[in-house]
Write an enzyme that holds these catalytic residues in place. Structure first.
Site, mmCIF file in Angstrom:
data_model
loop_
_atom_site.group_PDB
_atom_site.id
_atom_site.type_symbol
_atom_site.label_atom_id
_atom_site.label_comp_id
_atom_site.label_asym_id
_atom_site.label_seq_id
_atom_site.Cartn_x
_atom_site.Cartn_y
_atom_site.Cartn_z
ATOM 1 N N ASP A 26 -26.938 -5.917 -37.395
ATOM 2 C CA ASP A 26 -26.077 -4.904 -36.918
ATOM 3 C C ASP A 26 -24.785 -4.780 -38.044
ATOM 4 O O ASP A 26 -23.846 -5.547 -37.953
ATOM 5 C CB ASP A 26 -25.552 -5.486 -35.464
ATOM 6 C CG ASP A 26 -24.539 -4.767 -34.876
ATOM 7 O OD1 ASP A 26 -24.347 -3.283 -35.374
ATOM 8 O OD2 ASP A 26 -23.980 -4.915 -34.040
ATOM 9 N N ASN A 28 -22.312 -2.231 -37.345
ATOM 10 C CA ASN A 28 -21.056 -1.810 -36.813
ATOM 11 C C ASN A 28 -20.683 -2.798 -35.419
ATOM 12 O O ASN A 28 -19.727 -1.962 -34.800
ATOM 13 C CB ASN A 28 -21.120 -0.466 -36.566
ATOM 14 C CG ASN A 28 -22.293 0.064 -35.492
ATOM 15 O OD1 ASN A 28 -22.915 -1.058 -35.119
ATOM 16 N ND2 ASN A 28 -22.357 1.136 -35.115
ATOM 17 N N ASP A 30 -21.807 -3.164 -32.546
ATOM 18 C CA ASP A 30 -22.287 -2.525 -31.110
ATOM 19 C C ASP A 30 -23.416 -3.654 -30.528
ATOM 20 O O ASP A 30 -23.642 -3.163 -29.345
ATOM 21 C CB ASP A 30 -22.423 -1.128 -31.133
ATOM 22 C CG ASP A 30 -23.939 -0.810 -31.848
ATOM 23 O OD1 ASP A 30 -24.458 -1.902 -32.477
ATOM 24 O OD2 ASP A 30 -24.211 0.240 -31.887
ATOM 25 N N ASP A 34 -29.198 -1.811 -37.019
ATOM 26 C CA ASP A 34 -29.211 -0.422 -37.270
ATOM 27 C C ASP A 34 -29.621 -0.171 -38.724
ATOM 28 O O ASP A 34 -29.863 -1.109 -39.549
ATOM 29 C CB ASP A 34 -27.781 0.226 -36.934
ATOM 30 C CG ASP A 34 -26.563 -0.694 -37.531
ATOM 31 O OD1 ASP A 34 -26.819 -1.012 -38.772
ATOM 32 O OD2 ASP A 34 -25.853 -0.927 -36.638
ATOM 33 N N ASP A 103 -43.302 3.882 -38.609
ATOM 34 C CA ASP A 103 -44.196 3.778 -37.424
ATOM 35 C C ASP A 103 -44.433 5.109 -36.743
ATOM 36 O O ASP A 103 -43.964 6.111 -36.873
ATOM 37 C CB ASP A 103 -43.299 3.010 -36.084
ATOM 38 C CG ASP A 103 -44.468 1.811 -35.485
ATOM 39 O OD1 ASP A 103 -45.488 2.521 -35.038
ATOM 40 O OD2 ASP A 103 -44.327 1.008 -35.255
ATOM 41 N N ASP A 204 -49.694 3.516 -33.969
ATOM 42 C CA ASP A 204 -49.703 2.904 -32.687
ATOM 43 C C ASP A 204 -50.702 3.304 -32.012
ATOM 44 O O ASP A 204 -51.172 4.553 -31.809
ATOM 45 C CB ASP A 204 -48.269 3.279 -31.933
ATOM 46 C CG ASP A 204 -48.051 2.586 -30.990
ATOM 47 O OD1 ASP A 204 -47.935 1.388 -31.012
ATOM 48 O OD2 ASP A 204 -48.059 3.110 -29.603
ATOM 49 N N GLU A 262 -53.078 0.560 -35.386
ATOM 50 C CA GLU A 262 -53.266 -0.488 -34.542
ATOM 51 C C GLU A 262 -54.595 -0.034 -33.539
ATOM 52 O O GLU A 262 -54.341 0.956 -32.997
ATOM 53 C CB GLU A 262 -51.890 -0.578 -33.844
ATOM 54 C CG GLU A 262 -51.829 -1.881 -33.006
ATOM 55 C CD GLU A 262 -50.848 -1.298 -31.539
ATOM 56 O OE1 GLU A 262 -50.466 -2.436 -31.051
ATOM 57 O OE2 GLU A 262 -50.583 -0.268 -31.220
ATOM 58 N N HIS A 334 -44.153 -7.398 -33.444
ATOM 59 C CA HIS A 334 -42.965 -7.349 -32.308
ATOM 60 C C HIS A 334 -43.530 -7.544 -30.708
ATOM 61 O O HIS A 334 -42.705 -7.435 -30.121
ATOM 62 C CB HIS A 334 -42.294 -6.160 -32.569
ATOM 63 C CG HIS A 334 -43.313 -5.070 -32.382
ATOM 64 N ND1 HIS A 334 -44.287 -4.756 -33.358
ATOM 65 C CD2 HIS A 334 -43.458 -3.977 -31.449
ATOM 66 C CE1 HIS A 334 -45.078 -3.773 -33.046
ATOM 67 N NE2 HIS A 334 -44.551 -3.336 -31.678
ATOM 68 N N ASP A 335 -44.951 -7.569 -30.923
ATOM 69 C CA ASP A 335 -45.508 -7.722 -29.695
ATOM 70 C C ASP A 335 -46.131 -9.137 -29.294
ATOM 71 O O ASP A 335 -46.638 -9.487 -28.179
ATOM 72 C CB ASP A 335 -46.642 -6.705 -29.482
ATOM 73 C CG ASP A 335 -46.290 -5.548 -29.457
ATOM 74 O OD1 ASP A 335 -45.321 -4.911 -28.890
ATOM 75 O OD2 ASP A 335 -47.295 -4.683 -29.849
HETATM 76 O O1 ISL Z 1 -48.002 -5.693 -26.482
HETATM 77 C C1 ISL Z 1 -49.180 -5.757 -26.037
HETATM 78 C C2 ISL Z 1 -49.715 -7.165 -25.713
HETATM 79 O O2 ISL Z 1 -48.248 -7.804 -25.179
HETATM 80 C C3 ISL Z 1 -50.189 -4.943 -25.989
HETATM 81 O O3 ISL Z 1 -50.883 -4.868 -25.143
HETATM 82 C C4 ISL Z 1 -49.487 -3.578 -26.716
HETATM 83 O O4 ISL Z 1 -49.269 -3.024 -25.409
HETATM 84 C C5 ISL Z 1 -50.673 -2.779 -27.476
HETATM 85 O O5 ISL Z 1 -50.971 -3.505 -28.235
HETATM 86 C C6 ISL Z 1 -50.086 -1.570 -27.847
HETATM 87 O O6 ISL Z 1 -49.077 -1.979 -28.575
HETATM 88 C C7 ISL Z 1 -48.325 -0.994 -29.274
HETATM 89 O O7 ISL Z 1 -48.008 0.312 -28.458
HETATM 90 C C8 ISL Z 1 -47.081 0.034 -27.160
HETATM 91 C C9 ISL Z 1 -45.956 -0.626 -27.352
HETATM 92 O O8 ISL Z 1 -45.164 -0.927 -26.411
HETATM 93 C C10 ISL Z 1 -46.012 -1.657 -28.423
HETATM 94 O O9 ISL Z 1 -44.839 -2.355 -28.653
HETATM 95 C C11 ISL Z 1 -46.813 -1.263 -29.723
HETATM 96 O O10 ISL Z 1 -46.877 -2.075 -30.701
HETATM 97 C C12 ISL Z 1 -47.059 1.544 -26.614
HETATM 98 O O11 ISL Z 1 -46.563 2.323 -27.420
HETATM 99 CA CA CA Z 2 -25.308 -1.322 -34.684
#
Ligand code: ISL
Ligand code: CA
Length: 557
Positions: A26, A28, A30, A34, A103, A204, A262, A334-335
């Site tokens: 971050d 700034n 907040d 960013d 993405d 995605d 993905e 991130h999932d």
């Molecule tokens: O996050 C998941 C399991 O925890 C998956 O079911 C996920 O929703 C799926 O892999 C699709 O993921 C992607 O599209 C989603 C988004 O929430 C995820 O962050 C992204 O990586 C919807 O856009």
């Molecule tokens: Ca920020």
């Protein structure tokens, strides 16, 4: 390699660093990471030895699903900065020889996107067919499909007395890819990003863009709420391939770019069909088979122990099926929860450090492109969230709400602690200072209290840190044609603790030996050669691996 000429590509030779901008740095105060914050950390990113960065969505979004609900594909999310900040980041990356992968979220948009705002106005609006609208059946949903994030995949809209499809949240209506106008808009938008200088896309849920004709009911086991999760009708439909081939013609041909899709639910055979060099719809796909290894029949929240034999089978399957294509290699994103907590040991310091390094070796020396998710290079762990009010992720929040209504709140909470997506989304740990050095304000999601010992500053000081090891690991791979292009073969197939394989190119073999367990392991066969990487010190016995030990041995015929 059957003496054929190696089909070289930059995206096969480099590793990719995945950045979740909201939680990286971050600039700034907040509390929200960013673009300018990423730019400030460019030297750190370059120091990892990666050749590309993948940014999670940075587009304008109301953040129902943290940027995966896009309101405007051609504007930057206000909290992340401006288009000028974006251009500065892109220039800073390129100046360091690092490419930028964006993405691309086009299975759905936000319900606040101008297209949807128009679409819902009337049945004859020019944008009506940009989304998937249907009449209800006897006052109920058009079909029985369940959504990823809510019980039903349909939302009723009073204004026009119809329902719209949303495979994800209600604020993520699915775009209608059957409509050529939708496809044309998406391709034009992609081309404008390419023209701006980006080097590729991570797409995605790209294998969900085509839905089965007639939207038939799913036939699987219904959820407690009575809906059926029906990937057989929305994943990997034949039209998805048609659209991707069209996209290649309109957007990728003639550009030096990389696209990785993905693809949840795809088998290795289906995965290959996307990357098959004959059509090369995509360059790589992200497989979910490994990520599902500890999920029960009802899905990710039903947690079952993972098992090494199954892990080997999945890896061998994908390595083999894509032998003439190319794999993506990842333990996390991130999932997903943190790999060291999930597949290694985060209980105490020695096993954490050693197993984090071992996992890096096991995955990133396979044949494919390594994707390192921010914090993996520190061995960051899952988070001791205190209760549901610490959670921000809508998937976890919705799951918890539904479970609580059935009286299963505690069970759900235990599952969220282990599998919830916020485990990977807490701020990057830069230092032992307050808020892990991520922000001078209040972070949007709590920091992991273990930042007092797990952080970049400490890791830079420590010659044996996970960070220092990751640099060595990625540089070993970057400098070895064998580790990049060599053929894969599984060894120690039946071993209950050891995951091991060879990579061979011409007269050179690299043997990768990983003890995936917390107990000593005896190899069935000695491997001779020079040890070029090891995740620990101390005496080395040829046939004995210490708990979580990893070795890479080079040999020549
Ligand atoms: O996050 C998941 C399991 O925890 C998956 O079911 C996920 O929703 C799926 O892999 C699709 O993921 C992607 O599209 C989603 C988004 O929430 C995820 O962050 C992204 O990586 C919807 O856009
Ligand atoms: Ca920020």
């Amino acid at each position: 390699m059957e003496n054929s000429v190696i089909d070289r590509a930059w995206w096969k030779e480099c590793a990719v660093y995945q950045i979740y901008p909201r939680s990286f740095f971050d600039s700034n105060g907040d509390g929200i990471g960013d673009l300018a914050g990423i730019t400030q950390k460019l030297d750190y990113i370059a120091s990892l030895g990666v050749g590309a960065v993948w940014l999670n969505p940075v587009y304008d979004s109301p953040n129902d699903d943290m940027g995966y609900d896009i309101r405007n594909y051609e504007a930057v999310m206000q909290e992340f900065g401006t288009m000028a900040d974006f251009d500065a980041l892109l220039a800073g990356l390129h100046a360091r020889g690092i490419r930028l992968i964006m993405d691309l979220v086009v299975n759905h948009s936000s319900d606040e996107h101008a297209w949807f705002v128009e679409s819902r106005k009337s049945r004859d609006n020019p944008y009506r067919d940009f989304y998937i609208w249907r009449d209800g059946k006897h006052g109920k949903e058009p079909n029985n499909w369940a959504s990823f994030f809510t019980p039903s995949a349909w939302k009723y809209d009073e204004q026009t007395d119809q329902w719209y499809l949303h495979l994800f949240s209600e604020k993520q209506p699915d775009l209608n890819w059957q409509n050529p106008a939708v496809r044309a808009e998406v391709y034009a938008m992609m081309n404008r990003w390419f023209d701006r200088g980006v080097d590729g896309f991570r797409m995605d849920v790209i294998n969900l863009i085509a839905k089965a004709k007639g939207l038939p009911d799913g036939t699987g086991t219904p959820s407690p709420e009575g809906y059926v999760f029906a990937p057989e009708h929305f994943a990997d439909q034949p039209q998805a391939h048609e659209y991707l081939r069209e996209m290649r013609r309109v957007c990728f041909d003639g550009r030096d770019c990389m696209c990785v899709g993905e693809t949840p639910f795809s088998s290795s055979a289906t995965g290959f069909s996307y990357v098959d060099p004959v059509h090369r719809e995509l360059d790589m796909v992200f497989s979910f088979d490994l990520m599902d290894i500890d999920s029960g029949r009802s899905g990710k929240w039903e947690i079952v122990p993972w098992n090494l034999a199954r892990m080997k089978a999945i890896i061998e399957d994908w390595q083999t099926a894509l032998a003439t294509g190319w794999n993506s290699l990842f333990w996390s994103n991130h999932d997903q929860p943190r790999p060291v907590s999930r597949f290694g040991s985060a209980e105490s310091e020695v096993p954490r450090v050693r197993s984090a390094k071992m996992l890096g070796v096991a995955m990133h020396l396979l044949r494919g492109t390594p994707f390192v998710y921010q914090g993996e290079e520190l061995g960051m762990t899952n988070v001791p969230f205190r209760n549901i009010s610490d959670i921000r992720d809508l998937e976890s929040l919705n799951f918890y709400r539904l479970a609580a209504a059935r009286g299963e709140a505690e069970k759900a909470w235990q599952a969220i602690l282990r599998k919830g997506r916020d485990n990977a989304r807490v701020p990057m740990q830069w230092s032992a200072e307050q808020n892990a050095g991520f922000t001078t304000g209040t972070p949007w999601l709590m920091v992991n209290p273990n930042h007092d010992r797990i952080n970049v500053d400490a890791a830079e000081q420590d010659p044996d840190s996970v960070l220092r090891f990751y640099r060595a690991l990625l540089s070993l791979r970057a400098e070895s044609r064998t580790l990049i292009y060599g053929e894969f073969a599984l060894i120690e197939r039946e071993h209950p603790q050891v995951f091991a394989y060879t990579r061979t190119l011409e007269d050179e073999t690299m043997t990768v030996l990983c003890n995936m367990s917390g107990k000593e392991a005896r190899l069935t066969k000695a491997v001779s050669g020079a040890c070029v990487l090891r995740n620990m010190h101390g005496e080395m016995e040829e046939r004995l691996l210490a708990p979580y030990e990893a070795r890479v041995i080079r040999s020549h015929v």
